[in-house]
Design an enzyme around this catalytic site. Sequence first.
Site, PDB file in Angstrom:
ATOM      1  N   SER A  54       0.873   3.594   4.118  1.00 40.83           N
ATOM      2  CA  SER A  54      -0.411   3.208   4.692  1.00 40.83           C
ATOM      3  C   SER A  54      -1.571   3.659   3.805  1.00 40.83           C
ATOM      4  O   SER A  54      -1.640   3.296   2.624  1.00 40.83           O
ATOM      5  CB  SER A  54      -0.524   3.781   6.109  1.00 40.83           C
ATOM      6  OG  SER A  54      -1.615   3.208   6.788  1.00 40.83           O
ATOM      7  N   ASP A  56       2.663  -6.301  10.733  1.00 40.52           N
ATOM      8  CA  ASP A  56       3.553  -5.235  11.212  1.00 40.52           C
ATOM      9  C   ASP A  56       3.013  -4.536  12.450  1.00 40.52           C
ATOM     10  O   ASP A  56       3.316  -3.375  12.693  1.00 40.52           O
ATOM     11  CB  ASP A  56       3.801  -4.214  10.094  1.00 40.52           C
ATOM     12  CG  ASP A  56       2.533  -3.506   9.632  1.00 40.52           C
ATOM     13  OD1 ASP A  56       1.446  -3.776  10.205  1.00 40.52           O
ATOM     14  OD2 ASP A  56       2.615  -2.677   8.705  1.00 40.52           O
ATOM     15  N   HIS A  64       1.257 -17.999  -9.176  1.00 44.32           N
ATOM     16  CA  HIS A  64       0.363 -16.879  -8.904  1.00 44.32           C
ATOM     17  C   HIS A  64      -0.646 -17.254  -7.819  1.00 44.32           C
ATOM     18  O   HIS A  64      -1.121 -18.388  -7.761  1.00 44.32           O
ATOM     19  CB  HIS A  64      -0.367 -16.471 -10.188  1.00 44.32           C
ATOM     20  CG  HIS A  64      -1.173 -15.217 -10.047  1.00 44.32           C
ATOM     21  ND1 HIS A  64      -0.604 -13.991  -9.764  1.00 44.32           N
ATOM     22  CD2 HIS A  64      -2.512 -14.997 -10.135  1.00 44.32           C
ATOM     23  CE1 HIS A  64      -1.550 -13.073  -9.707  1.00 44.32           C
ATOM     24  NE2 HIS A  64      -2.716 -13.664  -9.922  1.00 44.32           N
TER      25      HIS A  64
END
Length: 635
Positions: A191, A463, A507
């Site tokens: 994190s 998440d 990319h």
Amino acid sequence: MRGNLHIATILVVLLIHAALHNTPVDGGEFIGDYSKLSGIIIPGFASTQLRAWSFLDCPYSPLNFNPLDLVWLDTTKLLSAVNCWLKCMLLDPYNQTDHPECKSRPDSGLSAITELDPGYITGPLSSVWKDWVKWCIEFGIEANSIIAVPYDWRLSPSMLEERDLYFHRLKLTFETALKLRGGPSIVFAHSLGNHVFRYFLEWLKLEIAPKHYNQWLDEHIHAYFAVGAPLLGAIETVKATFFGNTFGLPVSEGTARLMFNSFASSLWMMPFSKYCRTDNSYCRHFAGGFRKGHNTYQCEEQEFRLNYSGWPTNIVNIEIPSVRGFDAYPSVTELAQTNLSSMECGLPTQLSFSAREISDGTLFKAIEDYESDSKRLLYQLKKSYHDDPVLNPLTPWDRPPIKNVFCIYGIDSRTEVGYYFAPSGKPYPDNWITTDVIYELEGSLYSRSGNLVEGNPGAASGDDTVPYNSLSLCKNWLGPKVNITRAPQSEHDGSDVQVDLNVEHQHEEDIVPNMTRSPRVKYITYYEDSESIPGRRTAVWELDKASHRNIVRSPALMRELWLQMWHDIHPGAKSKFVTKAKRGPLRDEDCYWDYGKARCSWPEYCEYRYLFGDVHLGQSCRLKNSSADALLNYL
């Protein structure tokens, strides 16, 4: 336990062999004695214990603060004397000094990051890196090879160096580990710890001559594991700025907001645009002097041609009343008494703000009449971030110049990506209310009421804390061709493994694998360089349903990390990355009883072996003595 001892014995033999032969493969990778490696852990936000560094008498409470007492996190004192506890947590919102009556400092060593609030009840709830360290111990990692580098997560990056010399000490930690162990270190950052490490790499450029910079990195850092990195910031930081983050503690949101907004680090993970950068202080420094005033954003054309600054939607939407009462925060009664005859329209005005408008301060300037904290936010934004002499952290990442980079994060959890706020009519810190929230989930956007929302959702969701577009930015670090593998997180025999080789990678574009999913299976999807710069490897691991806060405790992640590290130091490794063809048990805990077949599962690896104290059949399933040979299958 005997099985683990046998594994350790086999490893010692293999590693001695590696140390003797030490044959480099794949562009100069570190191949040598496993005992030479060190692991350096950089924890995330609020994941380091803080201890009192002064005496504080708490009135109306039998519990006082004495030097070395736990502050973050001591729930007993928090519950009994919250005002006293806050004095030890709060910082001056402008100069980041301690409260006049109490100051706190980060703890040191592994104990500072394993459990924030040790105890029979609170310990498991506040466990952070404890399972990680236990896993290392179980596999025979030496005590002095795991090094924690805790920091005061309340401070801005410049204050970490100014007050604590944190980055000087971090540099010495790498150099000491090299002298002590004889080999480079592996960095594990979680994190906010990734932002800390990024700042360290930029700070290091100003400490080491340019021609020695890459050499220093190659000698001291073997691999970098970026776990749950908010590479474009995190949306929840905005919510915490307006409402506070209680971290599950028994405090009000207003109290949490007062505390959170006293930290300069509250802006460190603000969302920002992927298309806007600032001047490169490193190039200026070596091109003829160090000057300030480089806080002007240079945005690419895409920032103004596309919507939302590379995010799924506008992050903040604020409904501003068209008529204000007598104060900046009008009450319902005051609005009723206001003469509305001159109003052309009574509807509120909605202002929307993208990630760029948050990171450059436009949001806080626009709400100055309704937000008394705007002055402090703008001051810290300019002083601690825009005018930082080393790096403006509110700019997109490039791949760190480290030999091996592994970016790891969870996906497909419901994650907040946008908010609708409105003034509440109450004084600070309760002067805002949330009228709606926008979530992303598995490629769709929807509101709190369940209605679909237009925008630019990604191929997956985040998440549960950091949105997918922020986590997955590291896919840009992959080479032009990528090998993709999807495998179950649990132990498997290889029948459900899907592989797609040499996938073309453009990319700035996401890579979406054309692979099936079973709704009952949690997968890991690996993206690994098929072609890369010699001596450089990049991989991205996506773990289904892995929570941001709990990913460092994921057994599947710890298993994959162990196998990858073991693969890297083995002289017989034939590939750049560990094979994903099969995953068998590695520990006694991975063996269990198969009631359908009335035997231990994985009979190739596990056997029934009762030991005194076992209370059920699963506990008596243990690794076979010969199971260490199975590690050779992962080369």
